[in-house]
Scaffold this active site. Structure first.
Site, PDB file in Angstrom:
ATOM      1  N   THR A  42      35.624   8.539 -24.263  1.00 47.40           N
ATOM      2  CA  THR A  42      36.876   7.840 -24.535  1.00 47.40           C
ATOM      3  C   THR A  42      36.720   6.333 -24.340  1.00 47.40           C
ATOM      4  OG1 THR A  42      37.525   8.277 -22.249  1.00 47.40           O
ATOM      5  CG2 THR A  42      38.373   9.779 -23.934  1.00 47.40           C
ATOM      6  N   GLY A 128      17.978   9.931 -16.902  1.00 48.99           N
ATOM      7  CA  GLY A 128      18.314  10.876 -17.952  1.00 48.99           C
ATOM      8  C   GLY A 128      19.236  11.988 -17.528  1.00 48.99           C
ATOM      9  N   GLY A 130      22.578  11.517 -16.815  1.00 50.35           N
ATOM     10  CA  GLY A 130      23.974  11.224 -17.095  1.00 50.35           C
ATOM     11  C   GLY A 130      24.719  10.617 -15.928  1.00 50.35           C
ATOM     12  N   LEU A 131      23.991  10.036 -14.974  1.00 49.98           N
ATOM     13  CA  LEU A 131      24.611   9.420 -13.799  1.00 49.98           C
ATOM     14  C   LEU A 131      24.514   7.897 -13.838  1.00 49.98           C
ATOM     15  CD1 LEU A 131      23.373  11.911 -11.053  1.00 49.98           C
ATOM     16  CD2 LEU A 131      25.569  11.898 -12.267  1.00 49.98           C
ATOM     17  N   SER A 132      24.258   7.370 -15.021  1.00 49.88           N
ATOM     18  CA  SER A 132      24.281   5.924 -15.264  1.00 49.88           C
ATOM     19  C   SER A 132      23.198   5.164 -14.517  1.00 49.88           C
ATOM     20  CB  SER A 132      25.663   5.333 -14.933  1.00 49.88           C
ATOM     21  OG  SER A 132      26.637   5.892 -15.766  1.00 49.88           O
ATOM     22  N   SER A 133      21.983   5.705 -14.551  1.00 48.44           N
ATOM     23  CA  SER A 133      20.872   4.974 -13.960  1.00 48.44           C
ATOM     24  C   SER A 133      20.643   3.655 -14.693  1.00 48.44           C
ATOM     25  CB  SER A 133      19.595   5.824 -13.992  1.00 48.44           C
ATOM     26  OG  SER A 133      19.266   6.207 -15.321  1.00 48.44           O
ATOM     27  N   ASP A 178      30.474   2.738 -17.460  1.00 46.02           N
ATOM     28  CA  ASP A 178      29.383   2.862 -16.496  1.00 46.02           C
ATOM     29  C   ASP A 178      29.168   1.566 -15.723  1.00 46.02           C
ATOM     30  OD1 ASP A 178      29.196   5.304 -17.705  1.00 46.02           O
ATOM     31  OD2 ASP A 178      27.246   4.955 -18.635  1.00 46.02           O
TER      32      ASP A 178
END
Length: 394
Positions: A42, A128, A130-133, A178
């Site tokens: 979104t 990789g 999906g935790l905004s590394s 993020d």
């Protein structure tokens, strides 16, 4: 989950690595990763999101050089990169150093001159997942470069330039969620963010509930075509709907009633992409109201509905994510569970009653391994603080 080193240990270790490699004492900046409780895909549609910073972070150690080079070392990868700040037409190389070059380039384009610097980077955020590394790397690095240049910027400007680095240089058309969460994270609180205005509200999470992040160990790449395709498909939907509702600028402006009234005017694929975004925007606001009123049953329903929409309409889930959500949802003490992040792999987020967390971790890992033969990693995190300069303990 293997026990993470204590924060001070990581800071001190990075400082020692830096001194051994570069022979000087660095300043160190830490920026967190994030988990998104609800509101997926979104953000780049000018919508609403509800992320929280997590306790896993990226650390950047930095000291000035006397030339115009950035000499960067990744402790995780044991790789180096040399970046010439005077280069007039830098090109992406499809490696981790693109984030370093992209951030430096956007800082320069914002009018802030940069001096050369030695840099060492360490992260305990799984790549990789999906935790905004990537956002944590961008924000910690930008903060370090700006501080050492003597030209600090407001946090919202740091978030914007880090997003531009990923959009314009790395090539992933991500929204600002993020980077914003990494900048504005607050201990014990999630962030209700309006991605159009960047107005935000901090929202306290229940004291007796934990965020439990289950890593499927299936990696994703944001800069791959699938992610960018979703954004293009949303834009196609807006272009059609503008013929009927000229005032709309993004899917944020479309109601479910408007969308469904023109279903026949949209290709089925485009309708389903739009339907996810419009409905998830509504779910974010419904979930926030439920959290504020202590209605955790509604929070759980919103999370389940969001995952189903991401699976069937937006088509960014995968077999392993669906299985992890299914396993988690059956457990005692689980309020809700869904995939989190861009998708195509990565992690799920479950809200779990504190007293049920240990049994949740044990049983979920066991069943997931039995079904997939994959050892999941499971992280329990409080909502954490945003980017900051920190002092090594030694």
């Amino acid at each position: 989950m293997p026990e993470q080193p204590h924060q001070e240990t990581m800071e001190s270790r990075l400082a020692k690595t830096f001194r051994a490699r570069f022979g000087s004492k660095p300043r160190i900046f830490r920026a967190p990763g994030r988990v998104n409780l609800i509101g997926e895909h979104t953000d780049y549609n000018d919508g609403f999101v509800l992320p929280a910073a997590i306790e896993l972070s990226t650390y950047t150690a930095i000291a000035l050089r006397k030339d115009q080079l950035l000499y960067a070392f990744s402790e995780n990868l044991q790789e180096t990169a040399e970046i010439d700040l005077t280069e007039t037409n830098p090109q992406r190389e499809d490696r981790w150093s693109d984030y370093v070059r992209g951030v430096a380039l956007m800082i320069q384009k914002s009018g802030v001159p940069l001096d050369g610097a030695d840099i060492a980077i360490y992260s305990d955020i799984p790549s990789g997942a999906g935790l905004s590394s990537s956002a944590a790397l961008e924000v910690s690095l930008a903060s370090a470069l700006l501080a050492t240049s003597g030209r600090p910027l407001e946090l919202v400007e740091i978030a914007k330039l880090c997003q531009r680095a990923e959009n314009e240089f790395v090539g992933a058309r991500v929204g600002i969620m993020d980077q914003f969460a990494s900048c504005f994270g607050s201990a014990g609180q999630a962030i209700l963010l309006d991605c159009r205005t960047l107005e935000f509200q901090l929202l306290s999470l229940p004291a007796n509930v934990e965020m439990v992040i289950c890593n499927t160990m299936v990696k994703h790449e944001h800069s791959g075509g699938e992610y960018n395709d979703r954004r293009t498909q949303c834009e196609e939907g807006v272009a059609v709907l503008k013929r009927f509702f000229p005032a709309i600028k993004a899917l944020r402006d479309v109601t479910l009633q408007q969308l469904h009234s023109h279903r026949a005017d949209l290709a089925d694929l485009i309708f389903r992409r739009c339907d996810h975004v419009v409905s998830d925007n509504e779910r974010v606001l419904r979930c926030v109201h439920a959290l504020q009123t202590g209605d955790l049953a509604t929070v759980g329903r919103c999370m389940s509905e969001s995952h189903a929409s991401l699976k069937y309409d937006y088509e960014v889930s995968c077999t392993e994510l669906d299985l992890m959500v299914e396993i988690a949802t059956r457990r005692e003490g689980v309020i809700g569970s869904r995939m989190t992040g861009g998708g195509f792999g990565g992690c799920t987020i479950s809200l779990v009653e504190t007293t049920a967390v240990e049994e949740f971790k044990r049983s979920v890992a066991k069943e997931y391994k039995a079904t997939t033969q994959i050892d999941a990693e499971i992280y329990v995190s409080k909502a954490g603080a945003g980017v900051a300069e920190i002092k090594p303990s030694a």
